[in-house]
Design a protein around this motif. Structure first.
Motif, PDB file in Angstrom:
ATOM      1  N   THR A   1       0.837  -1.209   0.000  1.00  0.00           N
ATOM      2  CA  THR A   1       0.000   0.000   0.000  1.00  0.00           C
ATOM      3  C   THR A   1       0.868   1.254   0.000  1.00  0.00           C
ATOM      4  N   PHE A   2       1.943   1.240   0.806  1.00  0.00           N
ATOM      5  CA  PHE A   2       2.807   2.433   0.891  1.00  0.00           C
ATOM      6  C   PHE A   2       3.459   2.746  -0.464  1.00  0.00           C
ATOM      7  N   LEU A   3       4.053   1.726  -1.095  1.00  0.00           N
ATOM      8  CA  LEU A   3       4.717   1.956  -2.387  1.00  0.00           C
ATOM      9  C   LEU A   3       3.718   2.406  -3.455  1.00  0.00           C
ATOM     10  N   ALA A   4       2.532   1.815  -3.426  1.00  0.00           N
ATOM     11  CA  ALA A   4       1.503   2.199  -4.408  1.00  0.00           C
ATOM     12  C   ALA A   4       1.082   3.644  -4.203  1.00  0.00           C
ATOM     13  N   LEU A   5       0.997   4.062  -2.929  1.00  0.00           N
ATOM     14  CA  LEU A   5       0.611   5.450  -2.644  1.00  0.00           C
ATOM     15  C   LEU A   5       1.656   6.423  -3.174  1.00  0.00           C
TER      16      LEU A   5
ATOM     17  N   PHE B   1       0.540 -12.620 -14.649  1.00  0.00           N
ATOM     18  CA  PHE B   1       1.501 -11.763 -15.351  1.00  0.00           C
ATOM     19  C   PHE B   1       2.813 -11.662 -14.551  1.00  0.00           C
ATOM     20  N   SER B   2       2.700 -11.425 -13.236  1.00  0.00           N
ATOM     21  CA  SER B   2       3.910 -11.302 -12.395  1.00  0.00           C
ATOM     22  C   SER B   2       4.696 -12.613 -12.401  1.00  0.00           C
ATOM     23  N   TYR B   3       3.979 -13.714 -12.372  1.00  0.00           N
ATOM     24  CA  TYR B   3       4.619 -15.028 -12.380  1.00  0.00           C
ATOM     25  C   TYR B   3       5.436 -15.200 -13.659  1.00  0.00           C
ATOM     26  N   GLN B   4       4.841 -14.832 -14.787  1.00  0.00           N
ATOM     27  CA  GLN B   4       5.534 -14.976 -16.069  1.00  0.00           C
ATOM     28  C   GLN B   4       6.702 -14.003 -16.201  1.00  0.00           C
ATOM     29  N   LEU B   5       6.643 -12.922 -15.442  1.00  0.00           N
ATOM     30  CA  LEU B   5       7.713 -11.919 -15.515  1.00  0.00           C
ATOM     31  C   LEU B   5       8.860 -12.252 -14.566  1.00  0.00           C
ATOM     32  N   LEU B   6       8.526 -12.679 -13.338  1.00  0.00           N
ATOM     33  CA  LEU B   6       9.527 -12.739 -12.271  1.00  0.00           C
ATOM     34  C   LEU B   6      10.002 -14.134 -11.874  1.00  0.00           C
ATOM     35  N   SER B   7       9.376 -15.180 -12.386  1.00  0.00           N
ATOM     36  CA  SER B   7       9.798 -16.527 -11.954  1.00  0.00           C
ATOM     37  C   SER B   7      11.180 -16.871 -12.520  1.00  0.00           C
ATOM     38  N   GLY B   8      11.765 -17.938 -11.999  1.00  0.00           N
ATOM     39  CA  GLY B   8      13.119 -18.338 -12.419  1.00  0.00           C
ATOM     40  C   GLY B   8      13.243 -18.521 -13.924  1.00  0.00           C
TER      41      GLY B   8
ATOM     42  N   VAL C   1       8.701 -10.489  -2.778  1.00  0.00           N
ATOM     43  CA  VAL C   1       8.870  -9.426  -3.787  1.00  0.00           C
ATOM     44  C   VAL C   1       7.773  -9.499  -4.857  1.00  0.00           C
ATOM     45  N   GLY C   2       7.511 -10.721  -5.334  1.00  0.00           N
ATOM     46  CA  GLY C   2       6.496 -10.895  -6.380  1.00  0.00           C
ATOM     47  C   GLY C   2       5.113 -10.481  -5.889  1.00  0.00           C
ATOM     48  N   ILE C   3       4.800 -10.837  -4.629  1.00  0.00           N
ATOM     49  CA  ILE C   3       3.476 -10.509  -4.068  1.00  0.00           C
ATOM     50  C   ILE C   3       3.346  -8.990  -3.944  1.00  0.00           C
ATOM     51  N   ILE C   4       4.412  -8.364  -3.417  1.00  0.00           N
ATOM     52  CA  ILE C   4       4.372  -6.899  -3.256  1.00  0.00           C
ATOM     53  C   ILE C   4       4.270  -6.230  -4.629  1.00  0.00           C
ATOM     54  N   PHE C   5       5.065  -6.712  -5.584  1.00  0.00           N
ATOM     55  CA  PHE C   5       5.055  -6.143  -6.938  1.00  0.00           C
ATOM     56  C   PHE C   5       3.633  -6.168  -7.515  1.00  0.00           C
ATOM     57  N   THR C   6       2.961  -7.314  -7.350  1.00  0.00           N
ATOM     58  CA  THR C   6       1.600  -7.444  -7.899  1.00  0.00           C
ATOM     59  C   THR C   6       0.629  -6.510  -7.184  1.00  0.00           C
ATOM     60  N   HIS C   7       0.745  -6.440  -5.855  1.00  0.00           N
ATOM     61  CA  HIS C   7      -0.140  -5.534  -5.112  1.00  0.00           C
ATOM     62  C   HIS C   7       0.105  -4.081  -5.504  1.00  0.00           C
TER      63      HIS C   7
END
Lengths: 255, 279
Positions: free
Chosen positions: B71-75, B112-119, B149-155
């Motif tokens: 929430t903080f980063l999105a704000l 989308f995040s999975y396809q971008l950030l996974s190994g 990181v992936g969870i935060i990125f998506t949020h």
């Protein structure tokens, strides 16, 4: 320097806004690429053709999701509109509004965890009817709160006028309320449709994996490492809200 | 309409109140050993076991950390987008563009995040092409990592879009462009005008929605299910895992977590004075 900063901000924003759509669509028309290849030279509509094949998992999920979301959207809107209209002018209005707020904001998956016991006892687990009922438990409070913003004393006086002039209950609805509330009814229907269309947690627990909606299908394809079909399912999930966005933006915003 | 009132009240209670009370009631009774297959008479042992379990506190802490950071980063991002685009806001095409990502459900965004950030995702493949890595496991993946990181990125992706649209509406409603102009005419520096007028107005007017979004992020399920790891988990994933394990002793604990989460939610709503009209 400041212009450069602004330009990079615009660039970042444009990238953030369009990249998810681009990646999902790209993956839906390319075959599974072996690591480390990242750009495919072959494109195929084959994965999308599964939508048109009548026995495929994808087409069945699409049909089920559509029926489910249309039913839930219609029932939640109709019941929410009727209940909020009748109860708006009662002395319990404030308390009812507070009560309706909690189920709507409680995480659906946690709600499903505490409800699962009853659904199992009643034999509703794993059935489409059970999932419709469970989804109504979150969409009905939403619709009730939504229509709270519609009712006011002016609407009440107009309704009383229709009745004074001899209109019966059916005429009150068809000749006055339905045309007057048309915009709110349509918006609420689409929003509850989308809540159901996007729902995953509650559907997977109450449906115990048997009610395979599109959202469940995305997870299944990912577990099978079938990225193209997971991408097609995701793209199909995005289509209705995109169409609604083109028709009218307010369908995607809350009241 | 008055004659329909009892029926409407019954319907309301049946769909909005009774399921919630019955669900939470049975969850509380099961967690206290008074109901269910493990019924053994009143006991606090399930709660004691849960509260002494390290993974429960880890899940709680991890959920708050994800919700707060996301929430903080999105704000921060939404504020910078809104502050730098005042002139563009009036253009209808740009407004349509702003709404575009709201069409993406959490699941599609997580995919989308999975396809971008996974190994074996796009970023890893791109770095491989550039010669920075030679194997997928050399890529410090944002999927299943300890810091989420992936969870935060998506949020951040999801809530930035949402907050930008919301703040844009407040900006227009409060006529903040004119207020900033007045402040600058009266001698405020552009920075002071933005900080003291624009950001503080946007924040104060958006407080309820920000808190609500925080609560939604706290209980999110699909995103951590796809992008998270087995320890620490987010609270909703932790609860469902307890419910679906083969060990029956975990069932009352799953119900205890659900009751605990509902209490935390209720407390947050009271604490931040969030009301239904903020929806």
């Amino acid at each position: 320097m400041r212009q450069l900063g602004k330009l990079s901000l615009y660039g970042l924003q444009a990238l953030l806004y369009t990249l998810p759509f681009g990646v999902i669509f790209y993956l839906s028309v390319t075959p599974n690429l072996a690591y480390p290849h990242w750009l495919s030279t072959t494109f195929t509509p084959g994965h999308w053709q599964q939508l048109a094949q009548s026995g495929s998992g994808l087409s069945q999920s699409l049909g089920l999701s559509l029926v489910l979301a249309l039913t839930v959207g219609f029932l939640a809107t109709a019941l929410g509109f009727a209940c909020s209209g009748v109860l708006y002018f009662s002395r319990f209005r404030e308390s009812l509004t507070r009560l309706a707020f909690f189920p709507f904001i409680l995480t659906p998956v946690i709600y499903a965890v505490v409800l699962q016991f009853y659904f199992l006892k009643l034999g509703l687990s794993g059935s489409t009817g059970g999932v419709v009922l469970a989804q109504l438990f979150i969409t009905f409070p939403f619709a009730f709160l939504f229509f709270n913003g519609f009712w006011n004393h002016r609407v009440k006086q107009m309704a009383q006028l229709v009745q004074t002039l001899g209109g019966n209950g059916r005429q009150l609805f068809t000749e006055f309320l339905a045309p007057y509330a048309k915009g709110a009814l349509v918006t609420c229907f689409f929003q509850t449709f989308l809540i159901s269309w996007f729902e995953y947690g509650l559907t997977s627990i109450i449906g115990i994996g048997k009610v395979k909606t599109l959202t469940l299908q995305v997870f299944q394809y990912l577990n099978e490492s079938n990225v193209p079909l997971a991408a097609v399912s995701s793209a199909v999930l995005v289509l209705p809200p995109l169409i609604l966005l083109m028709v009218n933006r307010k369908f995607l915003l809350k009241p | 309409m008055v004659k329909w009132r009892p029926l409407a009240l019954v319907l309301f209670l049946a769909l909005a109140v009774f399921p919630l009370l019955a669900g939470l009631g049975q969850a509380l009774l099961q967690s206290l050993g008074l109901m269910g297959v493990l019924k053994q008479g009143f006991t606090l042992s399930h709660w004691q076991n849960l509260l002494s379990e390290k993974s429960f506190w880890a899940a709680l802490g991890f959920s708050f950390y994800i919700a707060f950071t996301g929430t903080f980063l999105a704000l921060v991002l939404a504020f910078s987008f809104v502050l730098n685009q005042q002139k563009k806001m009036g253009q209808p095409g740009f407004q349509g563009f702003l709404f575009l990502p709201l069409a993406l459900p959490a699941l599609a965004m997580a995919f989308f995040s999975y396809q971008l950030l996974s190994g074996t995702g796009f970023l890893s493949r791109f770095l491989h092409q550039l010669g920075f890595i030679t194997e997928p496991n050399q890529f410090s993946a944002g999927v299943g990592d300890a810091w989420g990181v992936g969870i935060i990125f998506t949020h951040v992706l999801m809530s930035t879009y949402f907050f930008t649209v919301y703040f844009t509406q407040i900006w227009r409603k409060e006529q903040l462009s004119s207020l900033l102009q007045v402040a600058e005419n009266l001698g405020a520096s552009p920075w002071q005008a933005r900080w003291r007028i624009a950001i503080s107005t946007l924040f104060n007017r958006g407080k309820s929605i920000i808190t609500l979004y925080f609560v939604f992020a706290l209980g999110s399920y699909e995103i951590p299910l796809l992008l998270g790891r087995s320890y620490p988990q987010m609270l909703s994933v932790f609860t469902v895992n307890k419910l679906q394990r083969f060990n029956l002793n975990d069932l009352p604990q799953a119900y205890a977590v659900a009751v605990f989460y509902a209490l935390v939610l209720l407390l947050s709503l009271r604490l931040f004075k969030i009301k239904a009209k903020s929806l």
